[in-house]
Scaffold this active site. Structure first.
Site, PDB file in Angstrom:
ATOM      1  N   ARG A   1      29.423  62.262  38.151  1.00 37.77           N
ATOM      2  CA  ARG A   1      29.624  62.622  36.734  1.00 37.77           C
ATOM      3  C   ARG A   1      28.283  62.574  36.006  1.00 37.77           C
ATOM      4  O   ARG A   1      27.968  63.418  35.185  1.00 37.77           O
ATOM      5  CB  ARG A   1      30.642  61.682  36.059  1.00 37.77           C
ATOM      6  CG  ARG A   1      30.683  61.897  34.552  1.00 37.77           C
ATOM      7  CD  ARG A   1      31.873  61.279  33.816  1.00 37.77           C
ATOM      8  NE  ARG A   1      32.399  60.069  34.363  1.00 37.77           N
ATOM      9  CZ  ARG A   1      31.801  58.860  34.302  1.00 37.77           C
ATOM     10  NH1 ARG A   1      30.643  58.705  33.699  1.00 37.77           N
ATOM     11  NH2 ARG A   1      32.365  57.814  34.872  1.00 37.77           N
TER      12      ARG A   1
ATOM     13  N   TYR B   1      34.027  83.588  18.598  1.00 41.32           N
ATOM     14  CA  TYR B   1      35.156  83.555  19.532  1.00 41.32           C
ATOM     15  C   TYR B   1      36.276  82.689  18.942  1.00 41.32           C
ATOM     16  O   TYR B   1      36.009  81.648  18.336  1.00 41.32           O
ATOM     17  CB  TYR B   1      34.667  83.005  20.875  1.00 41.32           C
ATOM     18  CG  TYR B   1      35.778  82.676  21.834  1.00 41.32           C
ATOM     19  CD1 TYR B   1      36.695  83.657  22.225  1.00 41.32           C
ATOM     20  CD2 TYR B   1      35.930  81.398  22.355  1.00 41.32           C
ATOM     21  CE1 TYR B   1      37.726  83.349  23.101  1.00 41.32           C
ATOM     22  CE2 TYR B   1      36.955  81.090  23.232  1.00 41.32           C
ATOM     23  CZ  TYR B   1      37.852  82.082  23.602  1.00 41.32           C
ATOM     24  OH  TYR B   1      38.872  81.783  24.462  1.00 41.32           O
TER      25      TYR B   1
ATOM     26  N   ASP C   1      24.943  80.505  20.103  1.00 45.66           N
ATOM     27  CA  ASP C   1      25.769  80.886  21.248  1.00 45.66           C
ATOM     28  C   ASP C   1      25.233  82.222  21.753  1.00 45.66           C
ATOM     29  O   ASP C   1      25.423  83.264  21.133  1.00 45.66           O
ATOM     30  CB  ASP C   1      27.245  80.990  20.823  1.00 45.66           C
ATOM     31  CG  ASP C   1      28.166  81.309  21.984  1.00 45.66           C
ATOM     32  OD1 ASP C   1      27.694  81.917  22.968  1.00 45.66           O
ATOM     33  OD2 ASP C   1      29.367  80.990  21.908  1.00 45.66           O
TER      34      ASP C   1
ATOM     35  N   LYS D   1      30.906  83.971  31.619  1.00 47.28           N
ATOM     36  CA  LYS D   1      30.686  85.394  31.328  1.00 47.28           C
ATOM     37  C   LYS D   1      29.556  85.964  32.187  1.00 47.28           C
ATOM     38  O   LYS D   1      29.649  85.937  33.384  1.00 47.28           O
ATOM     39  CB  LYS D   1      30.445  85.568  29.834  1.00 47.28           C
ATOM     40  CG  LYS D   1      31.392  84.750  28.951  1.00 47.28           C
ATOM     41  CD  LYS D   1      32.852  85.067  29.211  1.00 47.28           C
ATOM     42  CE  LYS D   1      33.748  84.232  28.301  1.00 47.28           C
ATOM     43  NZ  LYS D   1      35.098  84.109  28.792  1.00 47.28           N
TER      44      LYS D   1
END
Ligand code: P1T
Length: 386
Positions: free
Chosen positions: A54, A106, A178, A203
Site C-alpha cells: 500500500r 465530469y 485535470d 482514458k
C-alpha cells in the site's frame, strides 16, 4: 530521473522513464511485483525501500516515475481511479475551506465535491474559467483550491492555464488541472504554473479501455509529501497488474495521440459540414472560441469532439442507436471509438439547470474518436445521420 534522462524528448521518456531492465534477471519489462509485503532483515531494517505494497510497490513506483517524467514533474502518485486521485487532493482541505470548481467538469468530479465533500464542510463555487473577472470574484479568504479541466468534459472549453495559475497564486490557493482530455503529450500544466496535474488514467494514458486508474503529479515538495501521506493513509492505490498495464500503455501514448488528433480533426470537419448537425465543438476548428489559446497552449487538439444535433432527444437517440463502429458507452480515450449522450450518461449528476446553462442539451453527443481508419469512422457517422 538522471539529468541525461530528463533531457530526453517525450517519445523516449514515454518508453524508458522510470524503468530499467530487472537487475536479477535482465527482463526488459518491469516485472509485475505481485506481492503485498516485503521481508525485513531485522525489525525496521528493510532490504530496499519497500515494506508494504500500500505504501509502495516497485511496479507502481516505475509507473509513478514514468508519469511524473511525462508531465515534467518531480513526484507522481498512482491511484485506483481518477476519482480516487482527486479524492487525495481533496484531503489537502479541511472543514470550512472553500474550493473553486470549473463550471464544466465530469459528472463524477462534480458529485465528489457537491455530495461528498460538501457534507464534510468544504464549500464550493462553480466558475467559468474563461471569465477571469468572475474567477477573481469567486475567491473567499477560505479558498484553498482551484480545480478545473481543460479541455473540459463534455463542452471542450479551454482555460488559460498560465493566467488562472497566476490568479490562484496571488490569492494563495493551489491550482489543480485535470489534464485527462489533453494528456501529457499535448499539454503540461505544471510548466504553465499549475501546482498539481491530475489524470483519469482510465482514458488516454491507459488507452485500451481495460484499466481504471488515476494519477497526480506535482513538483511542489510540500504538496508531494502530503499527497504521499494521504495516498498511504487512505489506501486507494492500484494493484501491480494495473500499474504494469498502464506502463505498457504509456510507451505508445505519443503514437496513439497523433492518430487520435488527426482522426478527430477530420471527424469534426465532417460533422461541422453536415446538415443534421447544429454545431460542433473541437478546439482545432477555427470556430472554437478558444482556438487561438488551444494553438498556443496545446501541441495538438485532442481526440474528443462534441456535437449538437438538430432536433432533440429523438434525433440524438436515433443517431446513437444507428452507429456501428462508434460504440455507445461511457468513457473515452481508448483506441476504439466511443460515443455517448452526456445529459443521460456521464453528466447525469450535474443538476439539469447547470447542464442547460452549459449547453449540455438533449441534442448533445460526445465522441471519443479512436484510431481506426478515419474513412470508416466517417462512413459510420454519415450512415447514422442519414
Ligand atoms: O472514471 P475515473 O477513472 O474515476 O475518472 C474520473 C474522471 C475524471 N476526470 C475526467 C475529465 C473524466 O473524464 C473522468 C471520467 N470520465 C468518464 C468516465 C466519462 O465518460 O466522461
Amino acid at each position: 530521473m538522471s539529468q541525461a534522462e530528463s533531457q530526453h524528448k517525450f517519445a523516449t521518456r514515454a518508453i524508458h522513464a522510470g524503468q530499467k531492465p530487472d537487475p536479477s534477471t535482465g527482463a526488459i519489462m518491469t516485472p509485475v511485483y505481485m506481492t503485498s509485503t516485503f521481508v525485513q532483515k531485522s525489525p525496521g531494517v528493510i532490504i530496499e525501500e519497500y515494506d508494504y505494497s500500500r505504501s509502495s510497490n516497485p511496479t507502481r513506483k516505475a509507473l509513478e516515475a514514468n508519469l511524473a517524467s511525462l508531465e515534467g514533474g518531480r513526484s507522481g502518485f498512482a491511484f485506483s481511479s481518477g476519482l480516487a486521485a482527486m479524492d487525495c487532493v481533496m484531503h489537502l482541505l479541511s472543514a470550512g475551506d472553500h474550493i473553486i470548481l470549473g463550471d464544466d467538469v465530469y459528472g463524477g468530479t462534480f458529485r465528489l465535491v457537491d455530495k461528498v465533500y460538501k457534507q464534510l464542510g468544504v464549500t464550493a463555487t462553480r466558475v467559468d474559467f474563461t471569465d477571469h473577472a468572475a474567477l477573481q470574484a469567486a475567491f473567499t479568504p477560505k479558498t484553498r483550491l482551484v480545480w478545473g479541466e481543460t479541455p473540459t468534459n463534455p463542452m471542450l472549453r479551454l482555460c488559460d492555464i498560465a493566467a488562472v495559475a497566476k490568479i490562484a497564486k496571488a490569492k494563495g490557493a493551489m491550482f489543480a488541472v485535470d489534464n485527462t482530455f489533453a494528456t501529457p503529450y499535448l499539454q503540461n500544466p505544471l510548466a504553465l504554473g499549475a501546482d498539481i496535474v491530475h489524470h483519469s488514467s482510465t482514458k488516454y494514458i491507459g488507452g485500451h479501455s481495460d484499466v481504471i486508474g488515476g494519477v497526480l503529479v506535482t513538483s511542489d515538495e510540500q504538496i508531494a509529501a502530503k499527497l504521499k501521506f494521504f495516498q498511504n493513509s487512505v489506501g486507494s492505490v492500484p494493484g501491480p497488474m494495473d500499474c504494469f498495464m498502464l506502463l505498457r500503455s504509456t510507451k505508445t501514448l505519443h503514437v496513439r495521440m497523433e492518430r487520435h488528433c488527426a482522426n478527430a480533426m477530420k471527424v469534426a470537419e465532417f460533422l461541422a459540414g453536415h446538415k443534421a448537425v447544429q454545431s460542433v465543438a473541437y478546439p482545432g476548428l477555427k470556430s472554437h472560441p478558444e482556438h487561438a489559446l488551444a494553438s498556443k497552449q496545446m501541441r495538438g487538439f485532442g481526440g474528443m469532439v462534441t456535437a449538437t444535433l438538430k432536433g432533440g432527444m429523438n434525433e440524438s437517440r436515433r443517431f446513437l442507436e444507428r452507429v456501428h463502429l462508434f460504440s455507445l458507452a461511457e468513457s473515452l480515450g481508448g483506441v476504439e471509438s466511443l460515443i455517448e449522450h452526456p445529459a443521460i450518461m456521464t453528466h447525469a449528476s450535474i443538476p439539469a439547470e447547470n447542464r442547460a446553462a452549459l449547453g449540455i442539451t438533449d441534442g448533445l453527443v460526445r465522441l471519443s474518436v479512436g484510431i481506426e481508419d478515419v474513412d470508416d469512422l466517417i462512413r459510420d457517422l454519415e450512415h447514422a445521420l442519414a
